[in-house]
Scaffold this motif. Structure first.
Motif, PDB file in Angstrom:
ATOM      1  N   VAL A  81      -5.398  25.894  13.023  1.00  0.00           N
ATOM      2  CA  VAL A  81      -6.362  24.503  13.321  1.00  0.00           C
ATOM      3  C   VAL A  81      -5.574  23.450  11.839  1.00  0.00           C
ATOM      4  CG1 VAL A  81      -8.139  22.881  13.011  1.00  0.00           C
ATOM      5  CG2 VAL A  81      -7.700  24.410  15.359  1.00  0.00           C
ATOM      6  N   SER A  82      -5.249  22.479  11.405  1.00  0.00           N
ATOM      7  CA  SER A  82      -4.681  22.120  10.235  1.00  0.00           C
ATOM      8  C   SER A  82      -5.806  20.345  10.524  1.00  0.00           C
ATOM      9  CB  SER A  82      -3.141  21.408   9.813  1.00  0.00           C
ATOM     10  OG  SER A  82      -2.861  23.277   9.902  1.00  0.00           O
ATOM     11  N   VAL A  83      -6.376  20.264   9.285  1.00  0.00           N
ATOM     12  CA  VAL A  83      -6.687  18.807   9.263  1.00  0.00           C
ATOM     13  C   VAL A  83      -6.654  18.058   7.965  1.00  0.00           C
ATOM     14  CG1 VAL A  83      -9.313  19.384   8.310  1.00  0.00           C
ATOM     15  CG2 VAL A  83      -8.641  17.578   9.266  1.00  0.00           C
ATOM     16  N   THR A  84      -6.230  16.945   7.784  1.00  0.00           N
ATOM     17  CA  THR A  84      -5.649  16.128   6.703  1.00  0.00           C
ATOM     18  C   THR A  84      -6.194  15.105   6.005  1.00  0.00           C
ATOM     19  OG1 THR A  84      -3.440  16.518   7.246  1.00  0.00           O
ATOM     20  CG2 THR A  84      -3.375  15.013   5.745  1.00  0.00           C
ATOM     21  N   PHE A  85      -6.890  15.040   4.809  1.00  0.00           N
ATOM     22  CA  PHE A  85      -7.020  13.759   4.217  1.00  0.00           C
ATOM     23  C   PHE A  85      -6.073  13.187   2.888  1.00  0.00           C
ATOM     24  CE2 PHE A  85     -10.695  16.448   5.744  1.00  0.00           C
ATOM     25  CZ  PHE A  85     -12.096  16.016   5.917  1.00  0.00           C
ATOM     26  N   THR A  86      -6.143  11.822   3.534  1.00  0.00           N
ATOM     27  CA  THR A  86      -5.927  11.285   2.403  1.00  0.00           C
ATOM     28  C   THR A  86      -6.891   9.807   1.557  1.00  0.00           C
ATOM     29  OG1 THR A  86      -5.016   9.919   4.124  1.00  0.00           O
ATOM     30  CG2 THR A  86      -3.745  11.185   3.645  1.00  0.00           C
ATOM     31  N   GLY A  87      -6.160   9.813   0.410  1.00  0.00           N
ATOM     32  CA  GLY A  87      -7.093   8.575  -1.071  1.00  0.00           C
ATOM     33  C   GLY A  87      -6.027   7.835  -1.184  1.00  0.00           C
ATOM     34  N   SER A  88      -6.365   6.475  -1.783  1.00  0.00           N
ATOM     35  CA  SER A  88      -5.485   5.832  -2.750  1.00  0.00           C
ATOM     36  C   SER A  88      -6.726   4.635  -3.264  1.00  0.00           C
ATOM     37  CB  SER A  88      -4.607   4.957  -1.815  1.00  0.00           C
ATOM     38  OG  SER A  88      -4.757   4.447  -0.861  1.00  0.00           O
ATOM     39  N   LEU A 143      -6.520  30.982   0.226  1.00  0.00           N
ATOM     40  CA  LEU A 143      -8.302  31.747   0.043  1.00  0.00           C
ATOM     41  C   LEU A 143      -8.678  32.189   1.123  1.00  0.00           C
ATOM     42  CD1 LEU A 143      -8.395  28.063  -0.772  1.00  0.00           C
ATOM     43  CD2 LEU A 143     -10.357  29.187  -2.682  1.00  0.00           C
ATOM     44  N   SER A 144      -9.792  33.029   0.552  1.00  0.00           N
ATOM     45  CA  SER A 144     -10.652  34.205   1.979  1.00  0.00           C
ATOM     46  C   SER A 144     -11.561  33.847   2.243  1.00  0.00           C
ATOM     47  CB  SER A 144     -10.127  35.459   1.982  1.00  0.00           C
ATOM     48  OG  SER A 144     -10.685  36.220   0.873  1.00  0.00           O
ATOM     49  N   GLY A 145     -12.458  34.371   3.334  1.00  0.00           N
ATOM     50  CA  GLY A 145     -13.799  33.823   3.696  1.00  0.00           C
ATOM     51  C   GLY A 145     -14.129  33.265   4.491  1.00  0.00           C
ATOM     52  N   LEU A 146     -13.182  32.356   4.946  1.00  0.00           N
ATOM     53  CA  LEU A 146     -13.362  31.788   5.966  1.00  0.00           C
ATOM     54  C   LEU A 146     -13.720  32.100   7.108  1.00  0.00           C
ATOM     55  CD1 LEU A 146     -13.691  28.146   6.883  1.00  0.00           C
ATOM     56  CD2 LEU A 146     -11.432  29.131   8.067  1.00  0.00           C
ATOM     57  N   PRO A 147     -15.715  31.734   7.498  1.00  0.00           N
ATOM     58  CA  PRO A 147     -15.734  32.715   8.705  1.00  0.00           C
ATOM     59  C   PRO A 147     -15.281  31.976  10.071  1.00  0.00           C
ATOM     60  CG  PRO A 147     -17.466  31.783   7.754  1.00  0.00           C
ATOM     61  CD  PRO A 147     -16.492  31.305   7.101  1.00  0.00           C
ATOM     62  N   ALA A 148     -14.685  32.778  11.157  1.00  0.00           N
ATOM     63  CA  ALA A 148     -14.363  33.413  12.031  1.00  0.00           C
ATOM     64  C   ALA A 148     -14.552  32.252  12.872  1.00  0.00           C
ATOM     65  CB  ALA A 148     -14.380  34.628  12.944  1.00  0.00           C
ATOM     66  N   ASN A 149     -15.920  31.259  13.356  1.00  0.00           N
ATOM     67  CA  ASN A 149     -16.498  29.951  13.931  1.00  0.00           C
ATOM     68  C   ASN A 149     -16.622  29.817  13.823  1.00  0.00           C
ATOM     69  OD1 ASN A 149     -18.323  30.713  12.180  1.00  0.00           O
ATOM     70  ND2 ASN A 149     -20.053  30.526  13.219  1.00  0.00           N
ATOM     71  N   THR A 150     -16.121  29.248  12.105  1.00  0.00           N
ATOM     72  CA  THR A 150     -15.788  27.495  11.746  1.00  0.00           C
ATOM     73  C   THR A 150     -14.924  26.634  11.847  1.00  0.00           C
ATOM     74  OG1 THR A 150     -16.890  28.355   9.594  1.00  0.00           O
ATOM     75  CG2 THR A 150     -15.417  26.041   9.547  1.00  0.00           C
ATOM     76  N   ASP A 151     -15.471  25.405  12.570  1.00  0.00           N
ATOM     77  CA  ASP A 151     -14.439  24.715  12.972  1.00  0.00           C
ATOM     78  C   ASP A 151     -13.960  23.568  12.243  1.00  0.00           C
ATOM     79  OD1 ASP A 151     -12.491  22.362  14.193  1.00  0.00           O
ATOM     80  OD2 ASP A 151     -14.205  22.151  15.745  1.00  0.00           O
ATOM     81  N   ILE A 152     -12.881  23.764  11.281  1.00  0.00           N
ATOM     82  CA  ILE A 152     -12.338  22.941   9.890  1.00  0.00           C
ATOM     83  C   ILE A 152     -11.996  21.946  10.176  1.00  0.00           C
ATOM     84  CG2 ILE A 152     -12.112  24.526   8.172  1.00  0.00           C
ATOM     85  CD1 ILE A 152      -9.193  23.571   9.331  1.00  0.00           C
ATOM     86  N   SER A 153     -11.938  21.116  11.274  1.00  0.00           N
ATOM     87  CA  SER A 153     -12.147  20.386  12.123  1.00  0.00           C
ATOM     88  C   SER A 153     -13.424  18.861  11.603  1.00  0.00           C
ATOM     89  CB  SER A 153     -11.282  19.663  13.456  1.00  0.00           C
ATOM     90  OG  SER A 153     -12.027  20.530  14.645  1.00  0.00           O
ATOM     91  N   LYS A 154     -14.614  19.884  12.039  1.00  0.00           N
ATOM     92  CA  LYS A 154     -15.142  18.830  12.008  1.00  0.00           C
ATOM     93  C   LYS A 154     -16.057  19.156  11.054  1.00  0.00           C
ATOM     94  CE  LYS A 154     -15.463  18.634  16.912  1.00  0.00           C
ATOM     95  NZ  LYS A 154     -16.434  19.519  18.081  1.00  0.00           N
TER      96      LYS A 154
END
Length: 282
Positions: free
Chosen positions: A31-38, A214-225
């Protein structure tokens, strides 16, 4: 009631078995999520913009792609036009690690299509081997509180928020000092053509983007949220521009079938073909 043909039954069986294996097997997914700013740099009057894409690579690995997306700067880029950090947080407990001691794949690298340039926009004669910039960037989730974020990735010390580089094996140090400091290996946009009079740029800045694992992201983490409070930092101090980012897009559940699933589908189709031939010869 008409009975389904052998071909129809065989195809149904193959698809049913494939679906069952797909549910039970550990198909590759991310899962990929993108953030932008200007915003605008009040010092230079230049438009600033950036993007960051966070990707769950599975297996606990977490990829961060940081990119300077500003338009052409003109002829007088100032230090505070250089993107030097991204801050972010999670709405759940996550402890990440950037060193090879945690995972051999942890690293900082030039992203594809990126190069290190001098103040005139010319590529440095000596480029990082295999894009390795481990010795020029650091990760911290200690003592950071920036617009709600509790961690960040930076090429600059930013007044003591970041100490020594700590991605991968923390080597090589492409440009001194050994601690994170100054603008070296910060990021300018792909449109940068030089024109800066500061010799600081001669130590090297990244044109386009950088990639961190990086490492250590828990398996049940929904990065989209789960990811929140993202912002982009410019220059070498926290008094310089900081731009709040908004979520721009989500690329979810990109799945690649396991070899066992593909083999099962092939078996089902081959069986269907064999049965069809038998009926024809009969």
């Amino acid at each position: 009631m008409p009975q389904p043909s052998v071909r129809t039954r065989a195809l149904g069986l193959a698809l049913a078995l494939l679906a069952a294996v797909g549910v039970c097997s550990d198909a590759s997914a991310f899962v990929s999520v993108t953030f932008t700013g200007s915003g605008t740099n009040s010092t230079s009057g230049h438009s600033l913009s950036a993007s960051v894409t966070f990707t769950d690579l599975t297996g606990g690995l977490f990829q961060v792609d940081l990119k300077n997306t500003a338009p052409a700067y003109g002829s007088a880029t100032v230090p505070s036009d250089v993107l030097t950090a991204v801050f972010f947080g999670f709405n759940t407990t996550v402890t990440l690690c950037s060193t090879q001691a945690c995972n051999a794949q942890n690293s900082a690298r030039l992203a594809p299509g990126s190069v290190v340039v001098d103040n005139a926009g010319n590529p440095l004669a000596t480029q990082p081997t295999n894009g390795d910039i481990d010795g020029e960037w650091g990760y911290s989730q200690t003592g950071i509180s920036v617009n709600g974020a509790d961690r960040g990735i930076s090429s600059s010390g930013l007044g003591g928020l970041f100490g020594n580089p700590n991605f991968g094996d923390s080597n090589p140090n492409m440009s001194g000092p050994s601690a994170l400091d100054g603008l070296q290996y910060g990021i300018v946009s792909s449109t940068y053509t030089g024109g800066n009079s500061s010799s600081t740029f001669d130590q090297g800045v990244i044109k386009n983007s950088a990639r961190f694992i990086l490492s250590g992201l828990p398996a049940n983490t929904d990065i989209s949220k789960a990811i929140a409070n993202v912002s982009f930092q410019y220059g070498t101090g926290m008094s310089e521009p900081n731009i709040t980012a908004q979520r721009a897009g989500l690329l979810a559940n990109q799945q690649v079938p396991e070899p066992a699933s593909l083999a099962l589908l092939g078996f089902g189709l081959a069986w269907m073909k064999t049965r069809s031939r038998r009926r024809t010869s009969a």
